[in-house]
Design an enzyme around this catalytic site. Structure first.
Site, short mmCIF file in Angstrom:
data_model
loop_
_atom_site.label_atom_id
_atom_site.label_comp_id
_atom_site.label_asym_id
_atom_site.label_seq_id
_atom_site.Cartn_x
_atom_site.Cartn_y
_atom_site.Cartn_z
N ASP A 30 61.22 68.40 53.13
CA ASP A 30 59.91 68.36 52.75
C ASP A 30 59.46 68.07 54.30
O ASP A 30 58.91 66.40 54.77
CB ASP A 30 58.84 68.18 52.03
CG ASP A 30 58.04 68.47 50.99
OD1 ASP A 30 58.04 69.11 50.47
OD2 ASP A 30 56.86 67.90 51.94
N ASN A 85 56.99 73.67 40.17
CA ASN A 85 55.22 74.04 40.32
C ASN A 85 55.31 75.44 40.66
O ASN A 85 55.62 75.96 41.52
CB ASN A 85 54.46 72.99 42.10
CG ASN A 85 54.72 71.48 42.12
OD1 ASN A 85 55.29 71.08 40.79
ND2 ASN A 85 54.65 70.68 42.67
N GLY A 91 50.14 72.29 40.89
CA GLY A 91 50.16 71.83 42.48
C GLY A 91 50.83 72.86 43.35
O GLY A 91 51.46 72.28 44.05
N GLN A 92 51.65 74.01 42.81
CA GLN A 92 52.18 75.13 44.35
C GLN A 92 50.84 75.36 45.13
O GLN A 92 49.89 75.84 45.11
CB GLN A 92 52.53 76.52 43.54
CG GLN A 92 53.41 76.29 44.34
CD GLN A 92 53.70 78.06 43.89
OE1 GLN A 92 53.37 79.08 42.23
NE2 GLN A 92 54.30 78.23 44.32
N SER A 93 51.12 75.10 46.30
CA SER A 93 50.47 74.94 47.53
C SER A 93 51.27 76.36 48.45
O SER A 93 50.14 76.70 49.16
CB SER A 93 50.87 74.05 48.35
OG SER A 93 51.57 73.44 49.31
N HIS A 98 60.32 77.32 45.22
CA HIS A 98 61.12 76.23 45.62
C HIS A 98 61.02 75.26 44.99
O HIS A 98 60.31 75.17 43.70
CB HIS A 98 60.29 76.12 47.17
CG HIS A 98 58.78 75.43 46.76
ND1 HIS A 98 57.67 76.35 46.74
CD2 HIS A 98 58.20 73.88 46.89
CE1 HIS A 98 57.00 75.72 46.51
NE2 HIS A 98 56.99 74.79 46.77
N HIS A 100 61.84 71.60 44.76
CA HIS A 100 62.15 70.28 45.37
C HIS A 100 62.39 68.79 44.92
O HIS A 100 63.02 69.52 43.83
CB HIS A 100 60.53 69.08 45.17
CG HIS A 100 59.60 70.19 45.36
ND1 HIS A 100 58.68 69.63 46.68
CD2 HIS A 100 58.50 70.34 44.21
CE1 HIS A 100 57.65 70.29 46.44
NE2 HIS A 100 57.02 70.81 45.70
P1 DGP Z 1 54.22 72.98 46.48
O1 DGP Z 1 53.07 72.76 46.48
O2 DGP Z 1 55.49 72.63 45.38
O3 DGP Z 1 54.38 74.56 46.51
O4 DGP Z 1 55.81 72.54 47.61
C1 DGP Z 1 55.22 73.54 48.94
C2 DGP Z 1 55.92 71.94 49.83
O5 DGP Z 1 56.04 72.58 50.98
C3 DGP Z 1 55.21 70.55 50.52
O6 DGP Z 1 55.70 69.21 49.60
C4 DGP Z 1 55.03 70.65 51.55
C5 DGP Z 1 56.12 71.25 51.80
N1 DGP Z 1 55.76 72.61 53.46
C6 DGP Z 1 54.83 72.50 53.59
N2 DGP Z 1 54.88 73.77 54.81
C7 DGP Z 1 55.73 72.98 54.83
C8 DGP Z 1 56.86 73.51 56.71
O7 DGP Z 1 55.98 74.28 57.50
N3 DGP Z 1 57.68 72.81 56.94
C9 DGP Z 1 58.35 72.27 55.71
N4 DGP Z 1 59.55 71.30 55.90
N5 DGP Z 1 57.58 71.45 54.76
C10 DGP Z 1 57.33 72.61 54.32
#
Ligand code: DGP
Length: 112
Positions: A30, A85, A91-93, A98, A100
């Site tokens: 992450d 999420n 909290g999903q962004s 995916h 975690h």
């Molecule tokens: P969520 O908030 O559950 O949708 O988690 C998304 C996660 O993805 C957050 O912890 C940050 C990570 N993330 C976002 N963009 C990138 C990226 O370009 N590369 C990587 N390795 N992680 C990313």
């Protein structure tokens, strides 16, 4: 071309610190770690969130979970948390399913 950042990672258009990959799934570090070990596990196929998975995705998502366990075992992790999420309010962004994997610190329950 897909606008989805995790599709771009799956297609190799965007670099990631990959720790596992096969023809169906990937795991990578992450970008903004929330624990000493923070990995993301994705299907290469674009599924927006677990709530949009179809019956036809069952084998793929089963494989994804088995890979989570294998990667954790290979990393010597015994205590870890696996979360997904679903939706902004949860909290999903990133709108690409995916899981975690978080480890290396105490995990509180219930999560915030
Ligand atoms: P969520 O908030 O559950 O949708 O988690 C998304 C996660 O993805 C957050 O912890 C940050 C990570 N993330 C976002 N963009 C990138 C990226 O370009 N590369 C990587 N390795 N992680 C990313």
């Amino acid at each position: 071309m897909s606008a989805c950042i995790f599709c771009k990672i799956a297609e190799g258009e965007v670099q990631s610190q990959t720790v596992y990959e096969d023809d169906r799934v990937m795991a990578f570090k992450d970008l903004n770690p929330a624990a000493p070990t923070h990995l993301l596990f994705i299907p290469r196929k674009h599924i927006a969130r677990v709530g949009e998975a179809a019956e036809a995705d069952a084998e793929l998502l089963g494989h994804l979970q088995v890979v989570v366990g294998k990667v954790a075992k290979d990393a010597g992790l015994k205590d870890f948390r696996v979360v997904t999420n679903n939706g902004r309010g949860a909290g999903q962004s990133v709108d690409h399913l995916h899981y975690h994997l978080l480890a290396g610190r105490r995990m509180n329950w219930p999560p915030g």
